[in-house]
Design an enzyme around this catalytic site. Structure first.
Site, PDB file in Angstrom:
ATOM      1  N   ARG A 216      -1.267  -1.647   7.867  1.00 19.45           N
ATOM      2  CA  ARG A 216      -2.387  -2.387   7.306  1.00 19.45           C
ATOM      3  C   ARG A 216      -2.745  -3.563   8.214  1.00 19.45           C
ATOM      4  O   ARG A 216      -3.901  -3.895   8.411  1.00 19.45           O
ATOM      5  CB  ARG A 216      -1.955  -2.899   5.923  1.00 19.45           C
ATOM      6  CG  ARG A 216      -3.077  -3.383   5.062  1.00 19.45           C
ATOM      7  CD  ARG A 216      -2.687  -3.331   3.601  1.00 19.45           C
ATOM      8  NE  ARG A 216      -1.809  -4.412   3.214  1.00 19.45           N
ATOM      9  CZ  ARG A 216      -1.193  -4.496   2.033  1.00 19.45           C
ATOM     10  NH1 ARG A 216      -1.337  -3.537   1.141  1.00 19.45           N
ATOM     11  NH2 ARG A 216      -0.419  -5.503   1.742  1.00 19.45           N
TER      12      ARG A 216
ATOM     13  N   ARG B  52      -4.485  -9.354  11.116  1.00 22.41           N
ATOM     14  CA  ARG B  52      -4.255 -10.678  10.525  1.00 22.41           C
ATOM     15  C   ARG B  52      -3.496 -11.613  11.473  1.00 22.41           C
ATOM     16  O   ARG B  52      -2.873 -11.189  12.422  1.00 22.41           O
ATOM     17  CB  ARG B  52      -3.444 -10.526   9.239  1.00 22.41           C
ATOM     18  CG  ARG B  52      -4.232  -9.795   8.194  1.00 22.41           C
ATOM     19  CD  ARG B  52      -3.813 -10.229   6.829  1.00 22.41           C
ATOM     20  NE  ARG B  52      -3.963  -9.146   5.890  1.00 22.41           N
ATOM     21  CZ  ARG B  52      -3.155  -8.954   4.864  1.00 22.41           C
ATOM     22  NH1 ARG B  52      -2.135  -9.749   4.671  1.00 22.41           N
ATOM     23  NH2 ARG B  52      -3.362  -7.965   4.036  1.00 22.41           N
TER      24      ARG B  52
ATOM     25  N   ARG C 233       8.322 -12.727   1.771  1.00 19.57           N
ATOM     26  CA  ARG C 233       8.039 -12.119   0.471  1.00 19.57           C
ATOM     27  C   ARG C 233       8.839 -10.836   0.266  1.00 19.57           C
ATOM     28  O   ARG C 233       9.363 -10.579  -0.813  1.00 19.57           O
ATOM     29  CB  ARG C 233       6.549 -11.830   0.329  1.00 19.57           C
ATOM     30  CG  ARG C 233       5.774 -13.018  -0.210  1.00 19.57           C
ATOM     31  CD  ARG C 233       4.302 -12.943   0.071  1.00 19.57           C
ATOM     32  NE  ARG C 233       3.688 -11.723  -0.393  1.00 19.57           N
ATOM     33  CZ  ARG C 233       2.582 -11.194   0.110  1.00 19.57           C
ATOM     34  NH1 ARG C 233       1.960 -11.802   1.093  1.00 19.57           N
ATOM     35  NH2 ARG C 233       2.093 -10.085  -0.370  1.00 19.57           N
TER      36      ARG C 233
ATOM     37  N   LYS D  73       1.249  -1.698  -6.475  1.00 20.43           N
ATOM     38  CA  LYS D  73       1.152  -2.188  -7.862  1.00 20.43           C
ATOM     39  C   LYS D  73      -0.298  -2.478  -8.249  1.00 20.43           C
ATOM     40  O   LYS D  73      -0.725  -2.151  -9.348  1.00 20.43           O
ATOM     41  CB  LYS D  73       1.954  -3.488  -8.051  1.00 20.43           C
ATOM     42  CG  LYS D  73       3.451  -3.321  -7.953  1.00 20.43           C
ATOM     43  CD  LYS D  73       4.164  -4.582  -8.417  1.00 20.43           C
ATOM     44  CE  LYS D  73       3.847  -5.812  -7.590  1.00 20.43           C
ATOM     45  NZ  LYS D  73       4.505  -5.858  -6.273  1.00 20.43           N
TER      46      LYS D  73
ATOM     47  N   ARG E 223      10.017 -11.733 -12.044  1.00 20.36           N
ATOM     48  CA  ARG E 223      10.604 -11.588 -10.717  1.00 20.36           C
ATOM     49  C   ARG E 223      12.039 -12.100 -10.668  1.00 20.36           C
ATOM     50  O   ARG E 223      12.684 -12.012  -9.620  1.00 20.36           O
ATOM     51  CB  ARG E 223       9.783 -12.378  -9.706  1.00 20.36           C
ATOM     52  CG  ARG E 223       8.674 -11.575  -9.024  1.00 20.36           C
ATOM     53  CD  ARG E 223       7.866 -12.561  -8.191  1.00 20.36           C
ATOM     54  NE  ARG E 223       7.279 -12.021  -7.011  1.00 20.36           N
ATOM     55  CZ  ARG E 223       6.008 -11.600  -6.940  1.00 20.36           C
ATOM     56  NH1 ARG E 223       5.257 -11.569  -8.012  1.00 20.36           N
ATOM     57  NH2 ARG E 223       5.526 -11.185  -5.802  1.00 20.36           N
TER      58      ARG E 223
HETATM   59  P1  ADP Z   1       2.991  -9.695  -3.595  1.00 17.92           P
HETATM   60  O1  ADP Z   1       1.712  -9.191  -3.016  1.00 17.92           O
HETATM   61  O2  ADP Z   1       3.985 -10.134  -2.585  1.00 17.92           O
HETATM   62  O3  ADP Z   1       3.591  -8.794  -4.620  1.00 17.92           O
HETATM   63  P2  ADP Z   1       1.863 -11.589  -5.540  1.00 17.92           P
HETATM   64  O4  ADP Z   1       0.426 -11.522  -5.288  1.00 17.92           O
HETATM   65  O5  ADP Z   1       2.377 -10.960  -6.787  1.00 17.92           O
HETATM   66  O6  ADP Z   1       2.679 -11.090  -4.274  1.00 17.92           O
HETATM   67  O7  ADP Z   1       2.356 -13.133  -5.550  1.00 17.92           O
HETATM   68  C1  ADP Z   1       2.050 -13.995  -4.485  1.00 17.92           C
HETATM   69  C2  ADP Z   1       2.968 -15.217  -4.508  1.00 17.92           C
HETATM   70  O8  ADP Z   1       2.860 -15.894  -5.768  1.00 17.92           O
HETATM   71  C3  ADP Z   1       4.454 -14.924  -4.369  1.00 17.92           C
HETATM   72  O9  ADP Z   1       4.841 -14.781  -3.026  1.00 17.92           O
HETATM   73  C4  ADP Z   1       5.074 -16.145  -5.061  1.00 17.92           C
HETATM   74  O10 ADP Z   1       5.040 -17.284  -4.212  1.00 17.92           O
HETATM   75  C5  ADP Z   1       4.116 -16.397  -6.196  1.00 17.92           C
HETATM   76  N1  ADP Z   1       4.531 -15.661  -7.422  1.00 17.92           N
HETATM   77  C6  ADP Z   1       3.807 -14.689  -8.051  1.00 17.92           C
HETATM   78  N2  ADP Z   1       4.440 -14.255  -9.152  1.00 17.92           N
HETATM   79  C7  ADP Z   1       5.595 -14.964  -9.234  1.00 17.92           C
HETATM   80  C8  ADP Z   1       6.693 -14.961 -10.130  1.00 17.92           C
HETATM   81  N3  ADP Z   1       6.726 -14.145 -11.195  1.00 17.92           N
HETATM   82  N4  ADP Z   1       7.713 -15.836  -9.896  1.00 17.92           N
HETATM   83  C9  ADP Z   1       7.691 -16.669  -8.851  1.00 17.92           C
HETATM   84  N5  ADP Z   1       6.695 -16.707  -7.952  1.00 17.92           N
HETATM   85  C10 ADP Z   1       5.652 -15.869  -8.126  1.00 17.92           C
END
Ligand code: ADP
Length: 187
Positions: free
Chosen positions: A128, A134, A145, A14, A89
């Site tokens: 990765r 890591r 996640r 993304k 989400r």
């Molecule tokens: P990923 O790399 O897993 O797609 P993001 O960088 O988008 O994750 O988000 C990191 C964290 O921020 C998520 O694991 C969650 O805890 C929180 N988060 C981000 N966007 C949302 C959302 N729309 N609703 C709830 N939590 C969110």
């Protein structure tokens, strides 16, 4: 004005595709993950509230997330279009987003879902991980996640499918090819 949601599991690409979309279309990019990370890094009151939750890999509660998103929309009244990344989400978030768009006499025009299987994202991330080497505790968080995506977030897809806004794009292949698949959706 075009508003687009880019959707997909962690590791789907993304971020990479968002950058290319911003360059091409001039979207204002709203990434709730980036926003939450900014708040935790700067130790704001919101950051303090979400830090533990984020560290566990769980989703932040809808009320907090939706309020933050709304604030971000209000900061950009001149935007020609928004690219939502990591939001919505949950179905409640998707409904709130539609409401906010309607209030501004606009809509979510396209939802592009990068189709990458759970197995593929786990493989990509494992690869990765060996490169970046890591820490172990990160692995639990990541597992969480991915699980959150495939148990909760995936339910947002039928919401958009019903409204005829869902465009599923094969998320496997070279970056430019995936980008071409995405742009062919946007008229
Ligand atoms: P990923 O790399 O897993 O797609 P993001 O960088 O988008 O994750 O988000 C990191 C964290 O921020 C998520 O694991 C969650 O805890 C929180 N988060 C981000 N966007 C949302 C959302 N729309 N609703 C709830 N939590 C969110």
């Amino acid at each position: 004005m075009i508003n687009l949601v880019i959707f997909g599991p962690p590791g789907a690409g993304k971020g990479t595709q968002s950058e290319k979309l911003i360059q091409k279309y001039g979207f204002v990019h709203i990434s709730t993950g980036d926003l939450f990370r900014w708040h935790t890094k700067n130790d704001t009151p919101l950051g303090k509230r979400v830090k533990e939750i984020m560290n566990s890999g769980a989703l932040v509660p809808d009320d907090i997330t939706i309020a933050m998103l709304k604030e971000e929309l209000d900061k950009n009244p001149q935007a020609k279009g928004f690219l939502f990344d990591g939001f919505p989400r949950t179905v409640a978030q998707a409904e709130a987003l539609d409401r906010f768009m309607k209030e501004n006499n606009t809509a979510i025009h396209y939802v592009v879902a990068l189709d990458v299987s759970e197995k593929e994202v786990r493989d990509r991330i494992a690869k990765r991980r060996t490169i970046e080497n890591r820490a172990d505790d990160e692995e639990d968080k990541l597992n969480k996640r991915i699980t959150e995506y495939f148990t909760k977030t995936i339910h947002v897809l039928p919401y958009y499918e019903k409204a005829g806004r869902l465009n599923t794009v094969n998320g496997i292949g070279p970056i430019d090819e995936i980008f071409a698949r995405i742009t062919s959706v946007i008229k």
